[in-house]
Enzyme design. Sequence first.
Site: not given
Length: 391
Positions: A72, A142, A119, A150
């Site tokens: 991300g 993360e 991601g 996630d």
Amino acid sequence: MAQQVVNPDEQVVLGEEIDHVRLITLNRPRQLNVISSTVVSLLAEYLEKWEKDDKAELVIIKGAGRAFSAGGDLKMFYDGRNTKDSCLEVVYRMYWLCYHIHTYKKTQVALVHGISMGGGASLMVPMKFSVVTEKTVFATPEASIGFHSDCGFSYMHSHLPGGLGEFLALTGARLNGKELVVAGLATHFVPSEKLPELEKRLISLNSGNKNAVKSAIEEFSVEVQLDEDSVLNKKSIIDECFSKDTVEEIIKSFEAEASKEGNGWIGAVLKGLKRSSPAGLKITLRSIREGRKQTLAESLKKEFRLTMNILRTTISEDVYEGIRALTIDKDNAPKWSPPSLDKVDDEKVDLVFQPFKEDLELQIAEKEENRWHGKYETTSYATSALTAKAK
């Protein structure tokens, strides 16, 4: 002849239609192909279109330059920190997309050369075929910046054997291409110099037949053997330590192992673990553990809640402090709040896991015929945003 179907004004994702083959190229090489809102929207647009296109049989995804995708766009989150729910739309669209990548109806191949993190790795691991090289680097770091695993990784990590999922999620440990294949996070290892040739071979195959695609990849793939010092050779220690009930117990157990002869590798891992956000670690461990009992859809809905609550600073501002220290000021000296594991309020952790009202949850269609329903623009969030703009 390849037909370019990308908007000429927006080149961050390239989509090509080559007879029965569809080729996606993540095209932000200078930014290591980080995932922005535009990237998410274009990926969803292509994948939905091609799943519904009877002529499309095989979808290949790769990254331009030296990375597959570094994950991300952290700067996007940081820049939006003072505007309420500034990143809600991109978060919603990404998790909704993750479900459709996992459940995609056409044969998918990821050609993963270079960095594949967070991601970005969610565009690799769920594929029917994920091809890695000696230059592939995977991690889900993360928790270290006050966030959580996630994009479906609370589900994927929770289904890895033993305590490996907890280990990868809490420590952000990196795996190379060989390790990814052994861990079951990739399907094939191909030397990097052969990757362009493999891509040509897959395109010339002009078919999504899974057996044919597998055979084509196996023409180029090689058997893997772990390096002697691979962390995957430490499975018994990882399973013993990372099966403990709490982060505190995990660290205590890991410290005990570090003092034993031959366990010098633990020191650096332990140091990184102790420098991570206490809140991020606690949220991440709980999320992985819950993932073992959840479906993919349930895990993604939970992750959506966690992300929005973390971005809303429900428990702390650690995610913004973590991004600041890592990518903005680059001082690598985050000041966490709460500053230690014993100061993390369990009731606040409970708060970030609380379900939203039904219309504010991530909408994933239960019926197969409606599988592409639930887009952001049909949600209460979009309706509220339009109403606010009209005022």
